[in-house]
Scaffold this active site. Structure first.
Site, PDB file in Angstrom:
ATOM      1  N   HIS A  13      32.390  -3.174 -41.333  1.00 36.39           N
ATOM      2  CA  HIS A  13      31.340  -2.307 -42.039  1.00 36.39           C
ATOM      3  C   HIS A  13      31.705  -0.996 -42.133  1.00 36.39           C
ATOM      4  O   HIS A  13      31.447  -0.290 -40.974  1.00 36.39           O
ATOM      5  CB  HIS A  13      29.767  -2.812 -41.644  1.00 36.39           C
ATOM      6  CG  HIS A  13      29.052  -1.974 -42.311  1.00 36.39           C
ATOM      7  ND1 HIS A  13      27.870  -2.667 -42.743  1.00 36.39           N
ATOM      8  CD2 HIS A  13      28.481  -0.956 -42.733  1.00 36.39           C
ATOM      9  CE1 HIS A  13      26.985  -1.921 -43.520  1.00 36.39           C
ATOM     10  NE2 HIS A  13      27.486  -0.632 -43.456  1.00 36.39           N
ATOM     11  N   HIS A  15      31.790   3.111 -44.322  1.00 39.89           N
ATOM     12  CA  HIS A  15      31.907   4.138 -45.409  1.00 39.89           C
ATOM     13  C   HIS A  15      33.140   4.891 -45.042  1.00 39.89           C
ATOM     14  O   HIS A  15      32.980   5.711 -44.194  1.00 39.89           O
ATOM     15  CB  HIS A  15      30.445   4.617 -45.353  1.00 39.89           C
ATOM     16  CG  HIS A  15      29.201   3.597 -45.281  1.00 39.89           C
ATOM     17  ND1 HIS A  15      28.723   3.522 -46.554  1.00 39.89           N
ATOM     18  CD2 HIS A  15      28.805   2.902 -44.364  1.00 39.89           C
ATOM     19  CE1 HIS A  15      27.654   2.266 -46.253  1.00 39.89           C
ATOM     20  NE2 HIS A  15      27.691   2.441 -44.966  1.00 39.89           N
ATOM     21  N   ARG A  17      33.492   6.852 -48.319  1.00 34.22           N
ATOM     22  CA  ARG A  17      33.448   7.999 -49.440  1.00 34.22           C
ATOM     23  C   ARG A  17      34.538   8.043 -50.394  1.00 34.22           C
ATOM     24  O   ARG A  17      35.270   7.171 -50.652  1.00 34.22           O
ATOM     25  CB  ARG A  17      32.968   9.204 -48.895  1.00 34.22           C
ATOM     26  CG  ARG A  17      31.946   9.229 -47.753  1.00 34.22           C
ATOM     27  CD  ARG A  17      30.610   8.621 -48.047  1.00 34.22           C
ATOM     28  NE  ARG A  17      29.613   8.756 -47.097  1.00 34.22           N
ATOM     29  CZ  ARG A  17      28.745   8.017 -46.843  1.00 34.22           C
ATOM     30  NH1 ARG A  17      28.411   6.620 -47.382  1.00 34.22           N
ATOM     31  NH2 ARG A  17      27.725   8.235 -45.844  1.00 34.22           N
ATOM     32  N   LYS A  99      27.844  -6.841 -51.573  1.00 29.64           N
ATOM     33  CA  LYS A  99      26.886  -6.063 -50.656  1.00 29.64           C
ATOM     34  C   LYS A  99      25.506  -6.007 -51.397  1.00 29.64           C
ATOM     35  O   LYS A  99      25.483  -5.558 -52.675  1.00 29.64           O
ATOM     36  CB  LYS A  99      27.422  -4.695 -50.387  1.00 29.64           C
ATOM     37  CG  LYS A  99      26.205  -3.873 -49.612  1.00 29.64           C
ATOM     38  CD  LYS A  99      26.226  -4.440 -48.230  1.00 29.64           C
ATOM     39  CE  LYS A  99      25.144  -3.751 -47.427  1.00 29.64           C
ATOM     40  NZ  LYS A  99      25.641  -2.284 -46.666  1.00 29.64           N
ATOM     41  N   HIS A 136      22.063  -5.254 -46.484  1.00 25.77           N
ATOM     42  CA  HIS A 136      21.244  -4.369 -45.727  1.00 25.77           C
ATOM     43  C   HIS A 136      19.854  -4.948 -45.751  1.00 25.77           C
ATOM     44  O   HIS A 136      18.795  -4.871 -46.648  1.00 25.77           O
ATOM     45  CB  HIS A 136      21.468  -3.024 -46.606  1.00 25.77           C
ATOM     46  CG  HIS A 136      20.513  -1.946 -45.838  1.00 25.77           C
ATOM     47  ND1 HIS A 136      21.109  -0.856 -45.374  1.00 25.77           N
ATOM     48  CD2 HIS A 136      19.294  -1.609 -45.436  1.00 25.77           C
ATOM     49  CE1 HIS A 136      20.205  -0.160 -44.640  1.00 25.77           C
ATOM     50  NE2 HIS A 136      19.003  -0.689 -44.922  1.00 25.77           N
ATOM     51  N   HIS A 174      24.597  -4.566 -39.752  1.00 28.07           N
ATOM     52  CA  HIS A 174      24.039  -3.537 -38.740  1.00 28.07           C
ATOM     53  C   HIS A 174      22.691  -3.940 -38.168  1.00 28.07           C
ATOM     54  O   HIS A 174      21.574  -3.190 -38.394  1.00 28.07           O
ATOM     55  CB  HIS A 174      23.935  -2.016 -39.237  1.00 28.07           C
ATOM     56  CG  HIS A 174      23.712  -2.043 -40.802  1.00 28.07           C
ATOM     57  ND1 HIS A 174      22.386  -2.674 -41.210  1.00 28.07           N
ATOM     58  CD2 HIS A 174      24.149  -1.181 -41.699  1.00 28.07           C
ATOM     59  CE1 HIS A 174      22.496  -2.264 -42.468  1.00 28.07           C
ATOM     60  NE2 HIS A 174      23.606  -1.493 -42.827  1.00 28.07           N
ATOM     61  N   LEU A 218      20.277   4.333 -40.606  1.00 29.41           N
ATOM     62  CA  LEU A 218      19.447   3.284 -41.317  1.00 29.41           C
ATOM     63  C   LEU A 218      20.035   2.011 -41.011  1.00 29.41           C
ATOM     64  O   LEU A 218      21.398   1.899 -41.380  1.00 29.41           O
ATOM     65  CB  LEU A 218      19.124   3.416 -42.964  1.00 29.41           C
ATOM     66  CG  LEU A 218      18.025   4.496 -42.859  1.00 29.41           C
ATOM     67  CD1 LEU A 218      17.795   4.940 -44.298  1.00 29.41           C
ATOM     68  CD2 LEU A 218      16.538   4.312 -42.238  1.00 29.41           C
ATOM     69  N   ASP A 246      29.771   0.662 -39.055  1.00 20.90           N
ATOM     70  CA  ASP A 246      28.718   1.689 -40.137  1.00 20.90           C
ATOM     71  C   ASP A 246      28.983   3.112 -40.044  1.00 20.90           C
ATOM     72  O   ASP A 246      27.995   3.935 -40.303  1.00 20.90           O
ATOM     73  CB  ASP A 246      27.127   1.174 -39.896  1.00 20.90           C
ATOM     74  CG  ASP A 246      26.328   1.589 -41.060  1.00 20.90           C
ATOM     75  OD1 ASP A 246      26.859   1.946 -42.127  1.00 20.90           O
ATOM     76  OD2 ASP A 246      25.178   1.658 -40.975  1.00 20.90           O
ATOM     77  N   HIS A 250      28.370  12.299 -43.291  1.00 24.39           N
ATOM     78  CA  HIS A 250      27.753  13.059 -44.224  1.00 24.39           C
ATOM     79  C   HIS A 250      28.130  14.535 -43.633  1.00 24.39           C
ATOM     80  O   HIS A 250      28.117  14.758 -42.332  1.00 24.39           O
ATOM     81  CB  HIS A 250      26.359  13.073 -44.072  1.00 24.39           C
ATOM     82  CG  HIS A 250      25.509  11.811 -44.625  1.00 24.39           C
ATOM     83  ND1 HIS A 250      25.647  11.592 -45.941  1.00 24.39           N
ATOM     84  CD2 HIS A 250      25.395  10.524 -44.171  1.00 24.39           C
ATOM     85  CE1 HIS A 250      24.915  10.272 -46.343  1.00 24.39           C
ATOM     86  NE2 HIS A 250      25.071   9.680 -45.130  1.00 24.39           N
ATOM     87  N   ALA A 262      20.871   9.783 -43.978  1.00 20.74           N
ATOM     88  CA  ALA A 262      20.877   8.773 -42.912  1.00 20.74           C
ATOM     89  C   ALA A 262      22.533   8.403 -42.700  1.00 20.74           C
ATOM     90  O   ALA A 262      23.189   8.155 -43.756  1.00 20.74           O
ATOM     91  CB  ALA A 262      20.005   7.559 -43.267  1.00 20.74           C
TER      92      ALA A 262
END
Ligand code: NCD
Ligand code: ZN
Length: 342
Positions: A13, A15, A17, A99, A136, A174, A218, A246, A250, A262
């Site tokens: 899992h 991210h 971007r 997802k 999620h 998560h 989150l 996860d 950011h 988050a």
């Protein structure tokens, strides 16, 4: 133990971007993991096989020269996803899952599903072609306490969904609560990913001496009894539980903000964080299966064959990783770690 050698792990899992941020964060993941399930919550999201193919090409272009890494793609489910897209996704071979985000639940979830029952035809197709559904698992109802949103999602939506589609393979992503652990243990064809932050911290860290935005993700961190239940599940050796960082980068600006985003950034030091969590309950012998075996087994992929080594040594997590916009603050920035990947 002073040295730990295990089969190369994967991140189920993640991210990464797009654009400049992708180029900044991907090398960190590539150092730690061989493959990763890539989350589709871009702006706009990755909704079709064509979107996923183009995104996969951009990820592959960002892999540092000479390194091996395989992005495993996902599609973002919406109210309008066509069951035909699922058939095409299965045929593509590079789309490994779909997802589900409840509309508005988290970062870039505006296109998410407004009512899970609207997707039953898509779930039917997924069940038929054996395409896993990644969830999620939080309700977005503002009336529901933020710490109860996972538990309420399981009761209100997930248990009925599992009854409607008993053979649909699912990953509750998560997980953060003892309720989620209980559900996953009891349900057939259901697994769960677990992040480093939910193993290492309870919600007190969010307010330790002031408000700490870099611990805000989150689903939000929960109380200590929940952390212990999740840690127990991760270190139990049960194949239903596997690694998913996860890691959700950011920029510092968007985290340290009156309405901060988050997401915790852990791609830099994920394996070291997991090692510390497993060591805290004397379960380092269970780390390899959690990080390197249970994930590929669930996804019906081969296990990696090479190895990584971590050594016991103290080092300081950098205050930030350079990023053109404003820097990227890693989880537990500035603090000391006790394991290091060689
Ligand atoms: C994720 C993100 O930033 O994309 N944030 C997070 O807190 N985990 C979205 C998500 O997985 O919920
Ligand atoms: Zn995520």
């Amino acid at each position: 133990m002073q040295k730990l050698t295990i089969t190369q792990p994967d991140d189920w899992h993640l991210h990464v971007r797009d654009g400049a941020l992708l180029k900044t964060v991907l090398p960190h993941t590539v150092r730690q993991f061989t493959r990763a399930i890539i989350m589709p919550n871009l702006k706009p999201p990755v909704r079709s096989v064509a979107d996923a193919a183009a995104y996969r090409d951009r990820i592959i272009a960002a892999i540092p020269a000479g390194k091996r890494f395989e992005p495993l793609m996902t599609l973002y489910l919406t109210d309008n996803t066509d069951p035909k897209e699922i058939i095409a996704a299965k045929a593509s071979q590079f789309v490994k899952a779909v997802k589900y985000y409840p509309a508005g639940a988290t970062t870039n979830a505006d296109f998410g599903v407004t009512d899970i029952r609207k997707c039953d035809r898509v779930f039917e197709a997924m069940q038929q072609v054996d395409m896993p559904l990644l969830l999620h698992g939080e309700v977005t109802d503002q009336e529901v306490d933020v710490f109860d949103r996972e538990k309420v999602f399981i009761e209100k939506h997930l248990i009925p969904l599992k009854l409607r589609f008993p053979n649909l393979r699912m990953v509750l992503e998560h997980i953060t609560t003892s309720d989620a652990v209980k559900f996953v243990l009891a349900a057939n064809n259901v697994a769960a990913t677990i992040t480093p932050q939910h193993l290492l911290f309870n919600r007190n860290i969010l307010f330790k001496g002031g408000i700490r935005p870099h611990y805000y993700c989150l689903p939000i961190l929960k109380g200590e009894e929940h952390r212990q239940a999740v840690l127990q599940a991760a270190t139990s050796g049960n194949p239903k539980f596997f690694l998913g960082t996860d890691s959700a980068p950011h920029s510092r600006n968007s985290k340290e903000n009156s309405c901060g985003c988050a997401g915790c950034y852990s791609a830099l030091h994920a394996m070291e964080l997991y090692a510390e969590a497993f060591e805290s309950v004397d379960a380092l012998d269970k780390l390899e299966a959690f990080a390197s075996f249970h994930g590929p087994d669930f996804y019906k992929l081969s296990r990696n064959t090479e190895q990584i080594t971590m050594i016991k040594t103290t080092w300081r997590i950098p205050d930030e990783a350079p990023f053109t916009e404003s820097g990227l603050v890693p989880l537990r920035a500035g603090e000391e770690m006790t394991w290091k990947m060689t």
